[in-house]
Design an enzyme around this catalytic site. Sequence first.
Site, PDB file in Angstrom:
ATOM      1  N   MET A   1      -9.156   8.154  -0.855  1.00 35.25           N
ATOM      2  CA  MET A   1     -10.071   8.552   0.226  1.00 35.25           C
ATOM      3  C   MET A   1     -10.596   9.951  -0.054  1.00 35.25           C
ATOM      4  O   MET A   1      -9.853  10.819  -0.514  1.00 35.25           O
ATOM      5  CB  MET A   1      -9.339   8.555   1.570  1.00 35.25           C
ATOM      6  CG  MET A   1      -8.655   7.248   1.913  1.00 35.25           C
ATOM      7  SD  MET A   1      -7.930   7.328   3.562  1.00 35.25           S
ATOM      8  CE  MET A   1      -6.936   5.830   3.555  1.00 35.25           C
TER       9      MET A   1
ATOM     10  N   MET B   1     -11.834  -5.789   5.227  1.00 38.37           N
ATOM     11  CA  MET B   1     -11.006  -4.834   5.963  1.00 38.37           C
ATOM     12  C   MET B   1     -10.706  -5.394   7.352  1.00 38.37           C
ATOM     13  O   MET B   1     -11.619  -5.822   8.072  1.00 38.37           O
ATOM     14  CB  MET B   1     -11.728  -3.484   6.107  1.00 38.37           C
ATOM     15  CG  MET B   1     -11.855  -2.680   4.819  1.00 38.37           C
ATOM     16  SD  MET B   1     -10.286  -2.303   4.001  1.00 38.37           S
ATOM     17  CE  MET B   1      -9.415  -1.364   5.266  1.00 38.37           C
TER      18      MET B   1
ATOM     19  N   HIS C   1      -1.075  -1.203  -4.275  1.00 34.40           N
ATOM     20  CA  HIS C   1      -2.361  -0.860  -3.670  1.00 34.40           C
ATOM     21  C   HIS C   1      -2.428   0.654  -3.492  1.00 34.40           C
ATOM     22  O   HIS C   1      -1.566   1.260  -2.849  1.00 34.40           O
ATOM     23  CB  HIS C   1      -2.466  -1.569  -2.318  1.00 34.40           C
ATOM     24  CG  HIS C   1      -3.786  -1.434  -1.653  1.00 34.40           C
ATOM     25  ND1 HIS C   1      -4.869  -2.223  -1.961  1.00 34.40           N
ATOM     26  CD2 HIS C   1      -4.206  -0.613  -0.657  1.00 34.40           C
ATOM     27  CE1 HIS C   1      -5.896  -1.904  -1.190  1.00 34.40           C
ATOM     28  NE2 HIS C   1      -5.520  -0.912  -0.393  1.00 34.40           N
TER      29      HIS C   1
ATOM     30  N   ASP D   1      -4.732   3.726  -2.202  1.00 32.42           N
ATOM     31  CA  ASP D   1      -5.865   4.051  -1.337  1.00 32.42           C
ATOM     32  C   ASP D   1      -6.410   5.431  -1.659  1.00 32.42           C
ATOM     33  O   ASP D   1      -5.775   6.445  -1.393  1.00 32.42           O
ATOM     34  CB  ASP D   1      -5.426   4.000   0.134  1.00 32.42           C
ATOM     35  CG  ASP D   1      -5.169   2.578   0.589  1.00 32.42           C
ATOM     36  OD1 ASP D   1      -6.106   1.771   0.561  1.00 32.42           O
ATOM     37  OD2 ASP D   1      -4.017   2.272   0.960  1.00 32.42           O
TER      38      ASP D   1
ATOM     39  N   SER E   1       0.829  -1.207   0.000  1.00 32.36           N
ATOM     40  CA  SER E   1       0.000   0.000   0.000  1.00 32.36           C
ATOM     41  C   SER E   1       0.859   1.251   0.000  1.00 32.36           C
ATOM     42  O   SER E   1       1.626   1.506   0.940  1.00 32.36           O
ATOM     43  CB  SER E   1      -0.915   0.019   1.224  1.00 32.36           C
ATOM     44  OG  SER E   1      -1.510   1.293   1.327  1.00 32.36           O
TER      45      SER E   1
ATOM     46  N   HIS F   1      -8.164   0.968  -4.256  1.00 30.06           N
ATOM     47  CA  HIS F   1      -9.129   0.755  -3.164  1.00 30.06           C
ATOM     48  C   HIS F   1      -9.822   2.088  -2.905  1.00 30.06           C
ATOM     49  O   HIS F   1      -9.212   3.006  -2.361  1.00 30.06           O
ATOM     50  CB  HIS F   1      -8.363   0.255  -1.925  1.00 30.06           C
ATOM     51  CG  HIS F   1      -9.198   0.095  -0.706  1.00 30.06           C
ATOM     52  ND1 HIS F   1      -8.648  -0.015   0.560  1.00 30.06           N
ATOM     53  CD2 HIS F   1     -10.547   0.010  -0.533  1.00 30.06           C
ATOM     54  CE1 HIS F   1      -9.620  -0.155   1.446  1.00 30.06           C
ATOM     55  NE2 HIS F   1     -10.778  -0.130   0.819  1.00 30.06           N
TER      56      HIS F   1
ATOM     57  N   ASP G   1      -6.787  -6.267   4.273  1.00 30.20           N
ATOM     58  CA  ASP G   1      -6.164  -4.933   4.245  1.00 30.20           C
ATOM     59  C   ASP G   1      -6.310  -4.291   5.616  1.00 30.20           C
ATOM     60  O   ASP G   1      -7.440  -4.082   6.083  1.00 30.20           O
ATOM     61  CB  ASP G   1      -6.859  -4.089   3.166  1.00 30.20           C
ATOM     62  CG  ASP G   1      -6.289  -2.689   3.038  1.00 30.20           C
ATOM     63  OD1 ASP G   1      -5.244  -2.391   3.656  1.00 30.20           O
ATOM     64  OD2 ASP G   1      -6.901  -1.884   2.295  1.00 30.20           O
TER      65      ASP G   1
ATOM     66  N   MET H   1     -12.130   4.346  -1.073  1.00 29.69           N
ATOM     67  CA  MET H   1     -12.861   4.613   0.171  1.00 29.69           C
ATOM     68  C   MET H   1     -13.582   5.941  -0.003  1.00 29.69           C
ATOM     69  O   MET H   1     -13.215   6.971   0.561  1.00 29.69           O
ATOM     70  CB  MET H   1     -11.882   4.632   1.353  1.00 29.69           C
ATOM     71  CG  MET H   1     -11.401   3.234   1.720  1.00 29.69           C
ATOM     72  SD  MET H   1      -9.852   3.243   2.639  1.00 29.69           S
ATOM     73  CE  MET H   1      -8.704   3.308   1.268  1.00 29.69           C
TER      74      MET H   1
HETATM   75  C1  DX5 Z   1      -6.491   1.800   5.308  1.00 29.70           C
HETATM   76  C2  DX5 Z   1      -6.029   1.414   3.934  1.00 29.70           C
HETATM   77  C3  DX5 Z   1      -4.910   0.455   3.929  1.00 29.70           C
HETATM   78  C4  DX5 Z   1      -3.668   0.939   4.629  1.00 29.70           C
HETATM   79  C5  DX5 Z   1      -3.036  -0.250   5.262  1.00 29.70           C
HETATM   80  O1  DX5 Z   1      -7.756   2.338   5.262  1.00 29.70           O
HETATM   81  O2  DX5 Z   1      -7.086   0.833   3.189  1.00 29.70           O
HETATM   82  O3  DX5 Z   1      -4.614   0.009   2.626  1.00 29.70           O
HETATM   83  O4  DX5 Z   1      -2.733   1.530   3.773  1.00 29.70           O
HETATM   84  O5  DX5 Z   1      -1.932   0.168   5.986  1.00 29.70           O
HETATM   85  P1  DX5 Z   1      -1.254  -0.798   7.070  1.00 29.70           P
HETATM   86  O6  DX5 Z   1      -0.800  -2.020   6.325  1.00 29.70           O
HETATM   87  O7  DX5 Z   1      -0.130   0.021   7.593  1.00 29.70           O
HETATM   88  O8  DX5 Z   1      -2.294  -1.113   8.096  1.00 29.70           O
HETATM   89 ZN    ZN Z   2      -6.518  -0.094   1.286  1.00 30.93          ZN
END
Ligand code: DX5
Ligand code: ZN
Length: 224
Positions: free
Chosen positions: A35, A135, A31, A33, A7, A64, A173, A66
């Site tokens: 948001m 998650m 990956h 993220d 990620s 991903h 994740d 969010m």
């Molecule tokens: C959190 C993200 C993850 C995050 C995971 O909402 O979806 O992908 O980057 O980070 P770690 O592996 O540090 O928990």
């Molecule tokens: Zn993620």
Amino acid sequence: MLQISPSLLSADFANLAAACAAVAPVADWLHVDVMDNHFVPNITIGLPVVEALKAAAALPLDCHLMIENPDRWAPAYAEAGAGSVTFHVEAAAAPVRLARNLRALGARAGMALRPATPVEPYEELLPELDMLLIMTVEPGFGGQAFLDIMLPKIRRARALIAKSGGEVWLQVDGGVSASTIERCAEAGADVFVAGNAVFATADPAAAVTALRAMAQGAAAPTQA
Ligand code: DX5
Ligand code: ZN
């Protein structure tokens, strides 16, 4: 086959290309993220950065999302060339239509469940999906502690996937690390996202390789 998806949330946002290059020889996906500060209380990156990553990265992008209203916004990530686009079912108005749209645009269709969202109501949707994301933290931030209480849900999801034909990848994740990845693999996960456990180390590539070996050692023979 088990896969590792580092990620970028834990990478240096001023040097994303370097982070991609560091893990490209050993990882399966990147990956990303996304948001929107509405679905989760944090804001990261959006389509322009994903487009730039697509041009710069040697690995396929595992986006991903969010975000609220993925029905409206997710297809653009497939159009941008993401290999996999995952939306949250809690935010989707029409998840079947959205998954079909993503596939029609050439992406793998992923659907994510927050920790409090049960998997059972979505059994019938599995044939519409290429990946289910369980998650293992509340989405929004990297570096949180793994939620052990999600392990039974991973097991139940694996059983439902097996019942439906076994084609759907099962991603975990959040808090996935050397201390937790074996439990995830043993429970049936086969795609592992790791942020801090990869990019908060001195050698991200070595971290990916070590995580993969641990997962392979713990997975059922059919999974590894
Ligand atoms: C959190 C993200 C993850 C995050 C995971 O909402 O979806 O992908 O980057 O980070 P770690 O592996 O540090 O928990
Ligand atoms: Zn993620």
